[in-house]
Design a protein around this motif. Structure first.
Motif, PDB file in Angstrom:
ATOM      1  N   ILE A 108     -35.940  42.026 -85.172  1.00  0.00           N
ATOM      2  CA  ILE A 108     -36.179  43.037 -86.201  1.00  0.00           C
ATOM      3  C   ILE A 108     -35.002  43.103 -87.171  1.00  0.00           C
ATOM      4  O   ILE A 108     -35.169  43.097 -88.392  1.00  0.00           O
ATOM      5  CB  ILE A 108     -36.423  44.412 -85.540  1.00  0.00           C
ATOM      6  N   ILE A 109     -33.795  43.163 -86.630  1.00  0.00           N
ATOM      7  CA  ILE A 109     -32.601  43.308 -87.465  1.00  0.00           C
ATOM      8  C   ILE A 109     -32.312  42.026 -88.239  1.00  0.00           C
ATOM      9  O   ILE A 109     -31.922  42.071 -89.408  1.00  0.00           O
ATOM     10  CB  ILE A 109     -31.404  43.706 -86.586  1.00  0.00           C
ATOM     11  N   ALA A 110     -32.507  40.882 -87.603  1.00  0.00           N
ATOM     12  CA  ALA A 110     -32.279  39.604 -88.285  1.00  0.00           C
ATOM     13  C   ALA A 110     -33.189  39.458 -89.498  1.00  0.00           C
ATOM     14  O   ALA A 110     -32.774  38.964 -90.551  1.00  0.00           O
ATOM     15  CB  ALA A 110     -32.507  38.446 -87.314  1.00  0.00           C
ATOM     16  N   GLN A 111     -34.442  39.899 -89.365  1.00  0.00           N
ATOM     17  CA  GLN A 111     -35.356  39.858 -90.505  1.00  0.00           C
ATOM     18  C   GLN A 111     -34.857  40.746 -91.633  1.00  0.00           C
ATOM     19  O   GLN A 111     -34.904  40.358 -92.806  1.00  0.00           O
ATOM     20  CB  GLN A 111     -36.752  40.330 -90.065  1.00  0.00           C
ATOM     21  N   ARG A 112     -34.348  41.918 -91.284  1.00  0.00           N
ATOM     22  CA  ARG A 112     -33.879  42.849 -92.304  1.00  0.00           C
ATOM     23  C   ARG A 112     -32.620  42.334 -92.998  1.00  0.00           C
ATOM     24  O   ARG A 112     -32.475  42.478 -94.220  1.00  0.00           O
ATOM     25  CB  ARG A 112     -33.604  44.211 -91.663  1.00  0.00           C
ATOM     26  N   LEU A 113     -31.710  41.731 -92.245  1.00  0.00           N
ATOM     27  CA  LEU A 113     -30.453  41.244 -92.825  1.00  0.00           C
ATOM     28  C   LEU A 113     -30.547  39.822 -93.350  1.00  0.00           C
ATOM     29  O   LEU A 113     -29.601  39.340 -93.985  1.00  0.00           O
ATOM     30  CB  LEU A 113     -29.337  41.309 -91.768  1.00  0.00           C
ATOM     31  N   ALA A 114     -31.669  39.158 -93.081  1.00  0.00           N
ATOM     32  CA  ALA A 114     -31.830  37.745 -93.463  1.00  0.00           C
ATOM     33  C   ALA A 114     -30.694  36.896 -92.887  1.00  0.00           C
ATOM     34  O   ALA A 114     -30.090  36.076 -93.567  1.00  0.00           O
ATOM     35  CB  ALA A 114     -31.904  37.596 -94.977  1.00  0.00           C
ATOM     36  N   GLN A 115     -30.412  37.137 -91.614  1.00  0.00           N
ATOM     37  CA  GLN A 115     -29.373  36.400 -90.897  1.00  0.00           C
ATOM     38  C   GLN A 115     -29.923  35.923 -89.563  1.00  0.00           C
ATOM     39  O   GLN A 115     -30.900  36.471 -89.048  1.00  0.00           O
ATOM     40  CB  GLN A 115     -28.150  37.297 -90.656  1.00  0.00           C
ATOM     41  N   PRO A 116     -29.287  34.910 -88.970  1.00  0.00           N
ATOM     42  CA  PRO A 116     -29.728  34.450 -87.650  1.00  0.00           C
ATOM     43  C   PRO A 116     -29.548  35.543 -86.598  1.00  0.00           C
ATOM     44  O   PRO A 116     -28.638  36.373 -86.696  1.00  0.00           O
ATOM     45  CB  PRO A 116     -28.795  33.258 -87.354  1.00  0.00           C
ATOM     46  N   GLU A 117     -30.409  35.539 -85.584  1.00  0.00           N
ATOM     47  CA  GLU A 117     -30.304  36.533 -84.527  1.00  0.00           C
ATOM     48  C   GLU A 117     -28.967  36.454 -83.798  1.00  0.00           C
ATOM     49  O   GLU A 117     -28.490  37.448 -83.249  1.00  0.00           O
ATOM     50  CB  GLU A 117     -31.441  36.350 -83.520  1.00  0.00           C
ATOM     51  N   GLU A 118     -28.348  35.283 -83.806  1.00  0.00           N
ATOM     52  CA  GLU A 118     -27.091  35.092 -83.085  1.00  0.00           C
ATOM     53  C   GLU A 118     -25.873  35.551 -83.883  1.00  0.00           C
ATOM     54  O   GLU A 118     -24.738  35.501 -83.388  1.00  0.00           O
ATOM     55  CB  GLU A 118     -26.910  33.613 -82.717  1.00  0.00           C
ATOM     56  N   SER A 119     -26.057  35.996 -85.120  1.00  0.00           N
ATOM     57  CA  SER A 119     -24.918  36.359 -85.962  1.00  0.00           C
ATOM     58  C   SER A 119     -24.235  37.612 -85.424  1.00  0.00           C
ATOM     59  O   SER A 119     -24.850  38.469 -84.786  1.00  0.00           O
ATOM     60  CB  SER A 119     -25.366  36.588 -87.407  1.00  0.00           C
ATOM     61  N   ASP A 120     -22.943  37.726 -85.723  1.00  0.00           N
ATOM     62  CA  ASP A 120     -22.168  38.882 -85.269  1.00  0.00           C
ATOM     63  C   ASP A 120     -22.699  40.179 -85.861  1.00  0.00           C
ATOM     64  O   ASP A 120     -22.732  41.211 -85.184  1.00  0.00           O
ATOM     65  CB  ASP A 120     -20.693  38.706 -85.650  1.00  0.00           C
ATOM     66  N   GLN A 121     -23.116  40.138 -87.135  1.00  0.00           N
ATOM     67  CA  GLN A 121     -23.583  41.364 -87.774  1.00  0.00           C
ATOM     68  C   GLN A 121     -24.895  41.849 -87.162  1.00  0.00           C
ATOM     69  O   GLN A 121     -25.090  43.051 -86.986  1.00  0.00           O
ATOM     70  CB  GLN A 121     -23.735  41.147 -89.278  1.00  0.00           C
TER      71      GLN A 121
END
Length: 353
Positions: A108-121
Motif C-alpha cells: 500500500i505504502i510503496a504504491q503511494r510513494l512510488a518506491q520499492p517495498e524494500e526501500s527505507d522510506q
C-alpha cells in the motif's frame, strides 16, 4: 437464520473476501477496507459475511474468522488459542487489521510513494502507521489495555473525568444495529440489513486510515529531512545544542526529534527549545516552543521562566528584558516574539534561568 441467508449468497462470480457475520468490529472492518481500496486483486471483490466453513473455504481471502492464520493461503484469523503473532518489534498481539496490514501494508505504502517495498522510506512509514493507528485496533480487539490495570490501582490513579470512550474501536462499534432496532424477519433481508451497516463501518474506519496514510506519506515523511537539517545545525545557536531553529517554516517535528535523539545515543545533550516562524512571510512573528518530555506529554523538559508566564506585549518586555515580546503561555510551554532575534534571545536567556 443468518447462516441460512449467507448460504444463499453466490460465491462463484469473481474474487470473494470472507469475514464473519453478526456483531462487527473495527479490525475486520478496516481489514476489508484496506484490501478493497488498495490491493488491486480485491478492488472489485464481493464480500461474504458468514461463519459457515464451507462458504469460507470458497473465499479467496478470509479475515477474522475461520480459525486459521496462513498467509500463503490468504487466511488471516487471530482467534485460535495458539495465535501469538505480533508486528515486528512490537508486543501487541495482532488482530485481523494488524495481520492484513503486516502482510499488505508495504505494498500500500510503496504504491503511494512510488518506491520499492524494500526501500527505507516505505519501511519507515509502514512501522509508523502501525504504531500510530493499527496497533490501537489490535489492542482493542484483543482486550489489551494501554496501561497496566494493576499498576494503576496500586498507584491510586483514577480518571478525573470521562473522555467519552470515543476510540477507533468505539467509532465502529456504535454503527452496529441497536438491540431494539427493527430488523427484517426474512433471513436474506436481515443479513442484507446487517451487511449494509458493516459496509458503512468499513468505509468510516477506512476514511480515518486514508487520512493517516495521506499525512504520513505527504507531510510527516517529508518533514523528516527538514527536522534532521535543523537538528544537525542546532549547535549554531547554542554550543550544547539545546536550541533548534526552523529557519523558514515549521514542520511536524516531535516524532522525528525523538528518533534523531535515539540515533545519536545516550550522553548527548537533548534540545530544550524549538524556534520557528508563524508563517513563511519575511516579517512573520516567531514562536519558541519547549520540547516535551515525550511526544504526547504536557510536561516540558524546561518550561519558559515562571516569571514570564501569562504576560504579553510591553509588560512581557519589561519582565523579560527582551524587546518584541508577544506572549508566554500561562503553563510556560510556548511563547512568542515579533522577531527571530527576540525569540532566540528569549531562548538563550531561558536556558540560564
Amino acid at each position: 437464520m443468518a447462516e441460512q441467508a449467507a448460504k444463499r449468497v453466490k460465491t462463484d462470480s469473481g474474487v470473494v473476501i470472507g469475514t464473519h457475520n453478526g456483531h462487527f468490529h473495527a479490525d475486520e472492518a478496516l481489514a476489508v477496507y484496506m484490501l478493497r481500496k488498495y490491493i488491486p486483486t480485491y478492488s472489485t471483490a464481493k464480500l461474504v459475511r458468514t461463519r459457515d466453513p464451507k462458504l469460507l473455504d470458497e473465499c479467496d481471502i478470509v479475515v477474522d474468522v475461520g480459525g486459521e492464520y496462513d498467509a500463503s493461503k490468504n487466511r488471516f484469523d487471530h482467534h485460535q488459542r495458539t495465535f501469538t503473532t505480533t508486528f515486528p518489534n512490537r508486543e501487541t498481539k495482532l488482530s485481523s487489521a494488524g495481520l492484513v496490514y503486516m502482510h499488505f501494508g508495504k505494498q500500500i505504502i510503496a504504491q503511494r510513494l512510488a518506491q520499492p517495498e524494500e526501500s527505507d522510506q516505505v519501511g519507515l512509514v509502514w512501522r509508523k502507521i502501525y504504531e500510530s493507528f493499527i496497533e490501537a485496533l489490535d489492542a482493542h480487539d484483543n482486550g489489551i489495555s494501554a496501561y497496566d490495570a494493576a499498576a494503576l490501582e496500586a498507584a491510586g490513579l483514577k480518571k478525573k473525568f470521562s473522555d467519552g470512550g470515543f476510540t477507533l474501536g468505539a467509532m465502529v462499534g456504535r454503527l452496529n444495529p441497536n438491540w431494539n432496532d427493527v430488523r427484517p424477519t426474512d433471513p436474506v433481508e436481515a443479513q442484507a440489513f446487517e451487511d449494509t451497516r458493516f459496509e458503512l463501518a468499513s468505509q468510516r474506519i477506512g476514511e480515518e486510515f486514508d487520512r493517516d496514510l495521506d499525512y504520513f506519506t505527504s507531510a510527516w515523511l517529508p518533514a523528516r529531512e527538514v527536522v534532521a537539517e535543523a537538528f544537525n545545525a542546532r549547535k549554531e545557536y547554542d554550543p550544547e545544542g539545546r536550541i533548534i531553529v526552523f529557519k523558514s517554516q515549521s514542520a511536524p517535528w516531535k516524532d522525528h526529534l525523538y528518533t534523531l535523539e535515539e540515533l545519536e545515543g545516550e550522553g548527548s545533550t537533548k534540545p530544550l527549545y524549538v524556534l520557528y516562524p508563524e508563517n513563511p512571510a519575511p516579517d512573520a512573528k516567531w514562536r519558541i516552543q519547549c520540547v516535551p518530555v515525550s511526544k504526547d506529554s504536557f510536561t516540558s523538559r524546561k518550561p519558559l521562566p515562571e516569571a514570564w508566564r501569562g504576560f504579553r506585549d510591553e509588560e512581557l518586555d519589561g519582565i523579560s528584558g527582551i524587546p518584541g515580546g508577544v506572549f508566554v503561555h500561562a503553563s510556560g510551554f510556548i511563547g512568542g516574539n515579533k522577531t527571530f532575534e527576540g525569540a532566540i534571545a528569549m531562548a538563550k536567556k531561558a536556558l540560564q534561568i
